[in-house]
Design an enzyme around this catalytic site. Structure first.
Site, PDB file in Angstrom:
ATOM      1  N   HIS A   1       0.819  -1.216   0.000  1.00 24.85           N
ATOM      2  CA  HIS A   1       0.000   0.000   0.000  1.00 24.85           C
ATOM      3  C   HIS A   1       0.855   1.270   0.000  1.00 24.85           C
ATOM      4  O   HIS A   1       0.319   2.370  -0.167  1.00 24.85           O
ATOM      5  CB  HIS A   1      -0.936   0.004   1.204  1.00 24.85           C
ATOM      6  CG  HIS A   1      -2.282   0.601   0.915  1.00 24.85           C
ATOM      7  ND1 HIS A   1      -2.481   1.551  -0.056  1.00 24.85           N
ATOM      8  CD2 HIS A   1      -3.506   0.372   1.462  1.00 24.85           C
ATOM      9  CE1 HIS A   1      -3.752   1.895  -0.086  1.00 24.85           C
ATOM     10  NE2 HIS A   1      -4.408   1.188   0.823  1.00 24.85           N
ATOM     11  N   ARG A   2       2.168   1.147   0.190  1.00 26.99           N
ATOM     12  CA  ARG A   2       3.031   2.319   0.049  1.00 26.99           C
ATOM     13  C   ARG A   2       3.159   2.722  -1.413  1.00 26.99           C
ATOM     14  O   ARG A   2       3.334   3.904  -1.728  1.00 26.99           O
ATOM     15  CB  ARG A   2       4.424   2.030   0.614  1.00 26.99           C
ATOM     16  CG  ARG A   2       4.475   1.694   2.085  1.00 26.99           C
ATOM     17  CD  ARG A   2       5.874   1.283   2.491  1.00 26.99           C
ATOM     18  NE  ARG A   2       6.349   0.119   1.726  1.00 26.99           N
ATOM     19  CZ  ARG A   2       7.566  -0.406   1.854  1.00 26.99           C
ATOM     20  NH1 ARG A   2       8.434   0.121   2.698  1.00 26.99           N
ATOM     21  NH2 ARG A   2       7.901  -1.468   1.134  1.00 26.99           N
TER      22      ARG A   2
END
Length: 457
Positions: free
Chosen positions: A429-430
């Site tokens: 999700h980064r």
């Protein structure tokens, strides 16, 4: 005179620090030639066969099957001049005195030698010999009268039974004399717990097992561990565990799921299998999934990117090195299909079949398991519908392909039996936002549900 040389364990892949001895192909007393395979080792990435750097006679093996050895530690001693006069062999620990060390491949070592995969190259420069003081050449007659050196009598090596692996791959650690003693006394080494360093079974352990009184049967239900088996964590299992822990606690994982009607894909597969161009090609649902993944990365390149913490950058890659998770007898490996985005469906099918064969045989090279960009794990081959896969370190997405089952499905308002499959996408999700991950998963599903949709890419 005899020339004893020791071969240290080389670094067969960048960054490796140790390896396990799997199988010796030679024994003391054997004559070996240059580049003859002498041992098979297992690193954290693959099983590798090591060739001999010299010709000569094997005088000693310094490690046993099942033993883990650090890079740079001598594993074998070879007499490269067996016809010379006898001289004491150097101690195994004296690796530095033989001009060897645990240097990197290609690095210049003390004495001017260059470290290579199979030993060390010649010294740079010309060798010089210091003249002896107060010495005079001996008369020719005296030289002729000098007695020839006595031949060296090499005792025949004692035949020691090779250790046999248990079904789980565990081999008890014990020196050859201890193994022979255990065989003579009828003691099962697998039933013993070694009292020596690192769990090595000693002579005293074997003798104690013989003299110990037979256990008296009791009605106790307490488990004392006799029905348990402990296997050392090493090799591929150790590397996989460390990679999964690093990934799970470094990249914030998000997993999304999608159920897809893949009936059109399965119908196309049936038609292509009868096409002359695909005759003899193993065309599996995984090949269709691989093609869908590489096509979908064009619209969502974020899933094919890498988070570089050191440089504080996101690295976008204009190529796809597709990883395929494969279960092997040595554990989980993830070999790569290089430049999968440039391959046709037929080329992908052939590459996947070759990759799976090599992986099952345990012959995948370390280079083939490095620098992937995105991965597929085919859990459907085990009859599993879906899962929450963990990212490979350095990658931002992994897709799980579930089993294809006949299930009821609504088609044009009517319930029909269709070919249904579940997909699961985990992403970092980064790098990948929810919208991007959802778009990628939806694109893969659309390509499998209607292969003709690929015409729009």
């Amino acid at each position: 005179m005899p020339q004893y040389k020791q071969f240290p364990l080389p670094d067969t892949a960048e960054g490796l620090t140790e390896a396990e001895i799997l199988t010796w192909h030679v024994k003391p007393g054997d004559t070996v030639t240059v580049n003859q395979i002498i041992v098979e080792i297992e690193t954290a990435k693959a099983a590798v066969e090591l060739p001999c750097p010299w010709a000569g006679v094997v005088t000693e093996l310094h490690a046993e099957p099942g033993q883990t050895v650090e890079v740079g530690v001598p594993i074998i001693t070879i007499d490269t001049d067996p016809g010379g006069a006898a001289a004491p062999a150097p101690a195994p620990a004296a690796a530095e005195s033989n001009g060897t060390s645990s240097g990197k491949i290609g690095e210049e070592m003390p004495g001017g030698r260059i470290a290579t995969l199979v030993g060390y190259g010649p010294k740079s420069g010309t060798a010089k010999r210091r003249a002896r003081k107060d010495s005079a050449p001996a008369p020719a007659a005296a030289v002729a009268a000098a007695p020839a050196p006595a031949p060296v009598v090499v005792p025949e090596p004692v035949a020691v039974p090779a250790p046999v692996q248990a079904p789980g791959g565990y081999v008890p650690l014990a020196k050859p004399p201890v193994r022979k003693l255990a065989k003579d006394l009828g003691v099962d080494l697998y039933a013993l717990t070694g009292s020596g360093p690192d769990g090595v079974i000693t002579r005293e352990d074997v003798e104690s097992a013989v003299s110990a009184p037979a256990p008296v049967a009791t009605q106790s239900f307490e488990d004392n561990g006799s029905r348990e088996r402990r296997v050392p964590i090493k090799g591929v299992r150790k590397a996989t565990a460390q990679a999964m822990v690093d990934s799970a606690f470094t990249a914030p994982h998000v997993t999304e799921f999608l159920t897809v009607d893949v009936t059109p894909m399965m119908e196309l597969r049936a038609r292509l299998k009868n096409h002359p161009e695909f005759r003899g090609v193993k065309l599996t649902p995984l090949a269709f999934c691989a093609k869908a993944v590489v096509l979908a990365t064009r619209r969502t390149p974020d899933v094919n990117a890498t988070w570089d913490s050191a440089a504080n950058e996101i690295v976008y890659k204009d190529y796809v090195h597709l990883g395929i998770a494969a279960a092997t007898p040595r554990g989980l490996v993830v070999p790569k299909v290089r430049d999968a985005d440039r391959m046709s469906l037929k080329e992908l099918a052939v590459a996947l079949d070759e990759l799976a064969t090599v992986a099952r045989d345990g012959k995948t090279s370390p280079a083939d398991m490095m620098n992937g960009t995105i991965t597929i794990t085919n859990v459907g081959v085990f009859g599993v519908d879906t899962g929450t896969p963990i990212l490979n370190p350095g990658e931002s997405a992994i897709l799980a392909l579930g089993a294809i089952r006949d299930m009821p499905w609504v088609v044009d308002g009517e319930i029909k039996i269709r070919k249904i499959c579940q997909l699961a996408l985990s992403f970092d999700h980064r790098v990948v936002d929810g919208q991007q991950g959802s778009q990628f998963l939806a694109d893969v599903g659309a390509l499998l549900a209607d292969p003709g949709f690929a015409m729009t890419y």
